[in-house]
Design an enzyme around this catalytic site. Structure first.
Site, PDB file in Angstrom:
ATOM      1  N   HIS A 465      45.101  44.280  34.057  1.00 49.97           N
ATOM      2  CA  HIS A 465      45.748  42.963  34.139  1.00 49.97           C
ATOM      3  C   HIS A 465      46.180  42.628  35.571  1.00 49.97           C
ATOM      4  O   HIS A 465      46.742  43.461  36.274  1.00 49.97           O
ATOM      5  CB  HIS A 465      46.998  42.939  33.246  1.00 49.97           C
ATOM      6  CG  HIS A 465      46.703  42.711  31.805  1.00 49.97           C
ATOM      7  ND1 HIS A 465      47.575  43.052  30.797  1.00 49.97           N
ATOM      8  CD2 HIS A 465      45.634  42.167  31.179  1.00 49.97           C
ATOM      9  CE1 HIS A 465      47.068  42.741  29.627  1.00 49.97           C
ATOM     10  NE2 HIS A 465      45.885  42.192  29.832  1.00 49.97           N
ATOM     11  N   GLU A 466      45.945  41.384  35.970  1.00 49.82           N
ATOM     12  CA  GLU A 466      46.412  40.837  37.252  1.00 49.82           C
ATOM     13  C   GLU A 466      45.996  41.672  38.457  1.00 49.82           C
ATOM     14  O   GLU A 466      46.766  41.889  39.387  1.00 49.82           O
ATOM     15  CB  GLU A 466      47.949  40.670  37.233  1.00 49.82           C
ATOM     16  CG  GLU A 466      48.480  39.799  36.125  1.00 49.82           C
ATOM     17  CD  GLU A 466      47.767  38.449  36.046  1.00 49.82           C
ATOM     18  OE1 GLU A 466      47.345  37.940  37.096  1.00 49.82           O
ATOM     19  OE2 GLU A 466      47.629  37.916  34.946  1.00 49.82           O
ATOM     20  N   GLY A 467      44.770  42.108  38.461  1.00 49.09           N
ATOM     21  CA  GLY A 467      44.245  42.866  39.588  1.00 49.09           C
ATOM     22  C   GLY A 467      44.188  44.338  39.258  1.00 49.09           C
ATOM     23  O   GLY A 467      45.222  44.992  39.125  1.00 49.09           O
TER      24      GLY A 467
END
Length: 619
Positions: A465-467
């Site tokens: 998630h998110e990178g």
């Protein structure tokens, strides 16, 4: 968990001191406690009982709409009703002007009770905060304000099937909606065509509208897209079209659900593939006229300047990264509390005496066995340390926004350096805590009779998630520690050394203070060695081990600071069990965890080429 939260907020971070600042002057420790009490109750009553339900009754699409359990509707409505979407916002926006650190502490209850049901709110808050920072006055009024009220929810639409994390390769196109496209009061109006993948909360019926923030490229005069991230712009693309008063026009925008992704965990949050401008919901041209008016693309409103979309999106992404870190932390914490409760109740085995085990003696709870204590201490060290880090980062946000002069500037710089750690470290080590929670449960840990297997499945997503993890490592070593000539790393080192010097004054902490000082010195040496050739390929080939070592050093710093405060309170007659527990977790981290950093640093220091030089055919 509440006793630890209270300790971190009141005894470690001294959040009551924030009430001397004008923005928070209406608050007190009592109002902060009231907010926490309310959120703890809502999480306990509306979220926790339905966490398993949200896991087993996955979202499904009937061809017209996505169905979610009624409990998810009730939970999100209760969250909205408590005013938490606008908790840190101005009174004029319907907010409570709470410090960010209190908002994060309050959200920890929801993340622990059901991280997937809480995902809708996290995305909506980040979406609206981005618009407050970069949108026009009308965009704030129409879109952000309706998100803060909970009338609408929001998303972030970055990834594409062919691009994944490589945002420079996004291919969604945005073309002006006719010659008068700039005349729309909601912002320059464009028509978008393209596909977005992995969009959490991308389709649902929880609210009457969904505000998508979409990265897309505006073609040049030759009709070609500008390569790289400099060509990316940001657009507001509502699911249902609205007027300048925020009223639904009755017309559906051309944003269509192409499918639901069914992930390992996070089943309670819809995860979608969205098609923009495929013609399933054709919309008329706006006041600018222009295109043929039907099926010409989804209507989107430009945010800020063309070509600066990714820099704007990082406002939401960085906020979401800390939010992901908090979610990972609280999933680990939930597993820790579950396995602690199990270990106290599960009888098995007998203690080893001078003559060995006596089978005639009654069984003892497994918490009395040293190896079970090891697993529980590891979980405690990971999860409580991660929670302290996340709250510290939130406290930096408050300092950045309400502090004065150099203090505010330093807080912003520290937050830049710590954000990759705040996202990645809990995602890796609180996942390990969940694995240990399963181990404590033994065979029962693999079954759905106990919640720990779900916590692990949910948490496994957070390393992506998110990178993804590797991206955070490259961000840290490739940008954060070298930016401005290493100014951020120098500032962090100064903060760590302040803690080391304080701890050296306490004999019981001197061993750990010296160990942290050595670790900090090694990180400085290795950072220079990694970049000795000036070649990014050499430096970044081992960015992930660097991230792991850096993260462990940061958590050791957090634990030493927490330990110093715990020792002081213990000497003053504080809660002995609570404080001795903190000191035991600190000792565990320094003796079991901090020594792990040297092998990680060794491959970074030597710019080891093992992974980089391995040929594809060798696999």
């Amino acid at each position: 968990m509440r006793s630890t939260l209270n300790f971190l907020l009141n005894d470690w971070l001294d959040v009551a001191s924030l009430t001397t600042r004008p923005r928070f002057a209406d608050h007190s420790r009592e109002t902060f406690e009231s907010v926490l009490d309310t959120c703890e109750r809502i999480a306990r009553e509306k979220f926790a009982p339905y966490n398993r339900l949200s896991d087993t009754e996955e979202p499904h699409f009937d061809g017209e709409r996505v169905h979610l359990p009624q409990a998810t509707h009730a939970a999100t409505a209760a969250y909205v009703g408590a005013g938490m979407l606008a908790a840190a916002q101005d009174y004029e926006l319907g907010g409570m002007q709470l410090p960010c650190v209190i908002e994060m502490a309050a959200n920890s209850f929801f993340q622990m009770a059901s991280v997937s049901m809480g995902g809708y709110a996290m995305l909506t808050s980040g979406n609206a905060n981005l618009l407050m920072a970069h949108g026009t006055a009308l965009q704030k009024e129409v879109f952000a304000k309706n998100e803060f009220s909970g009338r609408w929810f929001g998303t972030m639409c970055l990834s594409e099937p062919q691009a994944g994390s490589s945002l420079s390769d996004v291919a969604t196109r945005a073309v002006p909606d006719g010659p008068e496209y700039e005349a729309d009061p909601l912002g320059p109006r464009f028509r978008l065509k393209g596909n977005k993948m992995w969009i959490s909360a991308g389709e649902h019926e929880l609210t009457e509208n969904i505000v998508h923030l979409v990265l897309a490229k505006i073609p040049g005069a030759d009709g070609k897209l500008v390569p790289g991230v400099k060509g990316i712009s940001l657009f507001i693309v509502p699911k249902r079209l609205v007027d300048t008063e925020g009223r639904l026009t009755g017309e559906r925008n051309d944003v269509a659900l192409a499918g639901l992704n069914h992930k390992l965990g996070f089943h309670g949050t819809t995860n979608t593939l969205l098609n923009f401008g495929e013609g399933r919901f054709p919309v008329r041209a706006g006041q600018g006229g222009g295109l043929d008016g039907r099926g010409a693309g989804a209507i989107g409103y430009l945010v800020g300047e063309p070509g600066k979309g990714l820099s704007y999106m990082f406002h939401m992404m960085n906020e979401a990264r800390i939010g992901v870190g908090l979610g990972a932390t609280m999933l680990g914490y939930a597993g820790y509390e579950a396995s602690l409760d199990y270990a106290r109740q599960r009888p098995q085995g007998r203690p080893i005496g001078p003559g060995g085990k006596d089978a005639a003696q009654p069984q003892v709870p497994i918490i009395q066995h040293a190896d079970v204590k090891r697993m529980l201490l590891a979980q405690k060290a990971y999860c409580e340390g991660a929670l302290a880090l996340e709250l510290y980062c939130a406290r930096l946000v408050d300092e950045q926004h309400t502090g004065q002069g150099q203090s505010a500037a330093d807080a912003a710089l520290l937050l830049e350096v710590l954000t990759p750690i705040a996202k990645s470290w809990p995602s890796e080590w609180c996942l390990e805590a969940n694995s240990l929670a399963i181990q404590v449960h033994g065979g029962y840990g693999y079954t759905r009779d106990f919640p720990v297997e779900q916590y692990w499945r949910d948490n496994r997503l957070n390393m992506i998630h998110e990178g993804a993890h590797g991206i955070q490592g490259m961000d840290l070593l490739g940008r954060k520690v070298v930016m401005d000539g290493g100014k951020g790393l120098t500032l962090l080192a100064g903060k760590i050394n302040e803690t080391v010097q304080r701890a050296l004054q306490r004999p019981a902490l001197a061993e750990h203070a010296n160990a942290l000082a050595r670790a900090l010195a090694r990180i400085g040496q290795v950072t220079k060695a990694a970049w000795a050739t000036g070649n990014p390929q050499d430096a970044l080939a081992n960015a992930t081990p660097y991230l792991q070592a850096f993260g462990h050093a940061v958590l050791a710093w957090v634990w030493l600071d927490v330990g110093a405060r715990s020792e002081q309170l213990l000497a003053d007659g504080g809660d002995a069990d609570l404080l001795n527990g903190k000191l035991a977790a600190m000792r565990y981290f320094f003796r079991y965890e901090l020594p792990k950093i040297e092998p990680w640093l060794a491959v970074v220091e030597t710019r080891d080429a093992t992974c980089r030089d391995t040929e594809e055919s060798w696999f």
